[in-house]
Design a protein around this motif. Structure first.
Motif, PDB file in Angstrom:
ATOM      1  N   ALA A 239       0.806  -1.213   0.000  1.00 53.70           N
ATOM      2  CA  ALA A 239       0.000   0.000   0.000  1.00 53.70           C
ATOM      3  C   ALA A 239       0.844   1.270   0.000  1.00 53.70           C
ATOM      4  CB  ALA A 239      -0.953   0.005   1.193  1.00 53.70           C
ATOM      5  N   CYS A 240       1.829   1.359   0.906  1.00 45.00           N
ATOM      6  CA  CYS A 240       2.588   2.601   1.033  1.00 45.00           C
ATOM      7  C   CYS A 240       4.068   2.444   0.707  1.00 45.00           C
ATOM      8  CB  CYS A 240       2.423   3.188   2.437  1.00 45.00           C
ATOM      9  SG  CYS A 240       3.360   2.321   3.734  1.00 45.00           S
ATOM     10  N   ARG A 241       4.511   1.202   0.462  1.00 43.68           N
ATOM     11  CA  ARG A 241       5.888   0.875   0.086  1.00 43.68           C
ATOM     12  C   ARG A 241       6.903   1.013   1.216  1.00 43.68           C
ATOM     13  NH1 ARG A 241       6.272   3.482  -6.061  1.00 43.68           N
ATOM     14  NH2 ARG A 241       4.808   2.044  -7.021  1.00 43.68           N
TER      15      ARG A 241
ATOM     16  N   ASP B   6      -1.722  -6.691  -5.866  1.00 47.01           N
ATOM     17  CA  ASP B   6      -1.133  -5.422  -6.301  1.00 47.01           C
ATOM     18  C   ASP B   6      -2.122  -4.288  -6.068  1.00 47.01           C
ATOM     19  OD1 ASP B   6       0.114  -3.296  -7.568  1.00 47.01           O
ATOM     20  OD2 ASP B   6       0.861  -4.514  -9.225  1.00 47.01           O
ATOM     21  N   GLN B   7      -2.075  -3.718  -4.873  1.00 49.64           N
ATOM     22  CA  GLN B   7      -3.043  -2.691  -4.504  1.00 49.64           C
ATOM     23  C   GLN B   7      -2.885  -1.413  -5.304  1.00 49.64           C
ATOM     24  OE1 GLN B   7      -5.666  -2.749  -1.768  1.00 49.64           O
ATOM     25  NE2 GLN B   7      -5.430  -4.755  -2.730  1.00 49.64           N
ATOM     26  N   ARG B   8      -1.680  -1.012  -5.565  1.00 51.61           N
ATOM     27  CA  ARG B   8      -1.477   0.248  -6.282  1.00 51.61           C
ATOM     28  C   ARG B   8      -1.993   0.131  -7.718  1.00 51.61           C
ATOM     29  NH1 ARG B   8       1.901   3.609  -3.451  1.00 51.61           N
ATOM     30  NH2 ARG B   8       2.641   4.675  -5.313  1.00 51.61           N
ATOM     31  N   ARG B   9      -1.732  -0.978  -8.356  1.00 51.99           N
ATOM     32  CA  ARG B   9      -2.257  -1.174  -9.705  1.00 51.99           C
ATOM     33  C   ARG B   9      -3.776  -1.194  -9.701  1.00 51.99           C
ATOM     34  NH1 ARG B   9      -0.820  -6.213 -13.851  1.00 51.99           N
ATOM     35  NH2 ARG B   9      -2.264  -5.596 -15.481  1.00 51.99           N
TER      36      ARG B   9
ATOM     37  N   PHE C  47      -5.061   2.419  -9.208  1.00 52.76           N
ATOM     38  CA  PHE C  47      -4.832   3.205 -10.416  1.00 52.76           C
ATOM     39  C   PHE C  47      -5.858   2.839 -11.492  1.00 52.76           C
ATOM     40  CE2 PHE C  47      -0.482   4.391  -8.982  1.00 52.76           C
ATOM     41  CZ  PHE C  47      -0.539   5.746  -9.308  1.00 52.76           C
TER      42      PHE C  47
ATOM     43  N   VAL D 222      -3.397   5.051  -0.169  1.00 49.44           N
ATOM     44  CA  VAL D 222      -3.400   4.520  -1.525  1.00 49.44           C
ATOM     45  C   VAL D 222      -4.329   5.327  -2.418  1.00 49.44           C
ATOM     46  CG1 VAL D 222      -5.228   2.764  -1.346  1.00 49.44           C
ATOM     47  CG2 VAL D 222      -3.274   2.337  -2.811  1.00 49.44           C
TER      48      VAL D 222
ATOM     49  N   ASP E 129      -2.426   8.429  -3.360  1.00 51.72           N
ATOM     50  CA  ASP E 129      -1.382   8.135  -4.336  1.00 51.72           C
ATOM     51  C   ASP E 129      -1.908   8.097  -5.765  1.00 51.72           C
ATOM     52  OD1 ASP E 129       0.573   8.075  -2.458  1.00 51.72           O
ATOM     53  OD2 ASP E 129       0.747   5.886  -2.358  1.00 51.72           O
ATOM     54  N   VAL E 130      -3.179   7.742  -5.942  1.00 55.08           N
ATOM     55  CA  VAL E 130      -3.748   7.712  -7.293  1.00 55.08           C
ATOM     56  C   VAL E 130      -4.522   8.992  -7.598  1.00 55.08           C
ATOM     57  CG1 VAL E 130      -3.841   5.196  -7.282  1.00 55.08           C
ATOM     58  CG2 VAL E 130      -5.874   6.486  -6.613  1.00 55.08           C
TER      59      VAL E 130
END
Length: 262
Positions: free
Chosen positions: A12-14, A161-164, A167, A214, A217-218
């Motif tokens: 989520a936040c890396r 893959d939460q960020r994908r 997005f 998250v 971030d998007v």
């Protein structure tokens, strides 16, 4: 159990600081807690749930490394109904009736991760322009354009893959609103949490902080209506005027499983 520090990167936040919170036998499902017994008797070994010390995101590193075919073979197979009985008919039918209460006439609606598409079909039956797309099962490619309303129900917790994922939801709902359901983890989880059940495929579990991060971030604003009902859009003003009727999806099990059963 003593928590073990790890250097895993948070999906989520890396952040790189995480700790193991508990281990759970793979064949434990959420429905085991509702039924008060193990529904999958075979013991296939335990998997770890670790939490990010930065944002509180809770995940299973081992299952995050699986490919789609492994998920289909070991989780989303012919026995999945034992883990989640409402999945096939009851939940999409009930949620379609809920969406029909706030979807405005003329909206273009996408149900993301909608499985076999029952929710979208139910909406079309009451005159709502709705389609379904589930990238896990549908190889035809992402629908063209953006949608006025994107729904994403009980999907977030299944995706490594939460960020994908976020997005993609942002792209599909650009200019519109995405309404999604995922149960936020309790502030403290020690020893067990019923919703963190591997056999359901619940491998990505947000805290309030990780969900907000998250979305930021998007480039989307977030509004949570309850611990499981959330909406995101490009501007807070879009969310301020959003009126969602109350709904309860997950429920609360009456039973706990002892350490030997789980």
């Amino acid at each position: 159990m003593h928590a073990r520090a790890t250097t895993l990167s948070c999906p989520a936040c890396r952040a790189a600081d995480a700790r193991e919170v508990f281990r759970k036998e793979f064949n434990v499902s959420c429905n085991c807690y509702f039924e008060g017994r193990r529904l999958y008797p075979a013991n296939e070994g335990r998997v770890s749930y670790v939490e990010c010390l930065g944002c509180g995101f809770l995940w299973t590193p081992e299952l995050h490394g699986w490919d789609p075919q492994t998920f289909k073979r070991r989780i989303y197979n012919e026995e999945y109904g034992l883990a989640d009985p409402p999945f096939e008919i009851e939940r999409p039918t009930r949620l379609a009736a809920w969406v029909a209460r706030f979807a405005r006439p003329g909206m273009r609606v996408l149900d993301y991760g909608g499985g076999e598409g029952l929710l979208a079909r139910s909406l079309r039956e009451v005159g709502i322009d709705a389609v379904s797309w589930d990238p896990f099962y549908d190889s035809s490619g992402k629908p063209a354009g953006s949608f006025d309303l994107v729904t994403c129900f009980e999907v977030v917790e299944h995706v490594p893959d939460q960020r994908r994922l976020f997005f993609e939801l942002a792209s599909l709902s650009r200019g519109g609103v995405c309404v999604f359901l995922t149960l936020i983890r309790p502030e403290r989880v020690e020893g067990d949490w019923w919703y963190a059940s591997p056999r359901n495929g619940h491998i990505s579990l947000h805290s309030a902080t990780s969900l907000r991060r998250v979305c930021e971030d998007v480039g989307l604003a977030l509004r949570s209506f309850s611990s499981e009902v959330h909406a995101m859009a490009q501007t807070p003003s879009q969310l301020a005027t959003l009126d969602l009727p109350p709904v309860t999806v997950s429920g609360t099990p009456e039973h706990q499983l002892d350490s030997q059963s789980r």
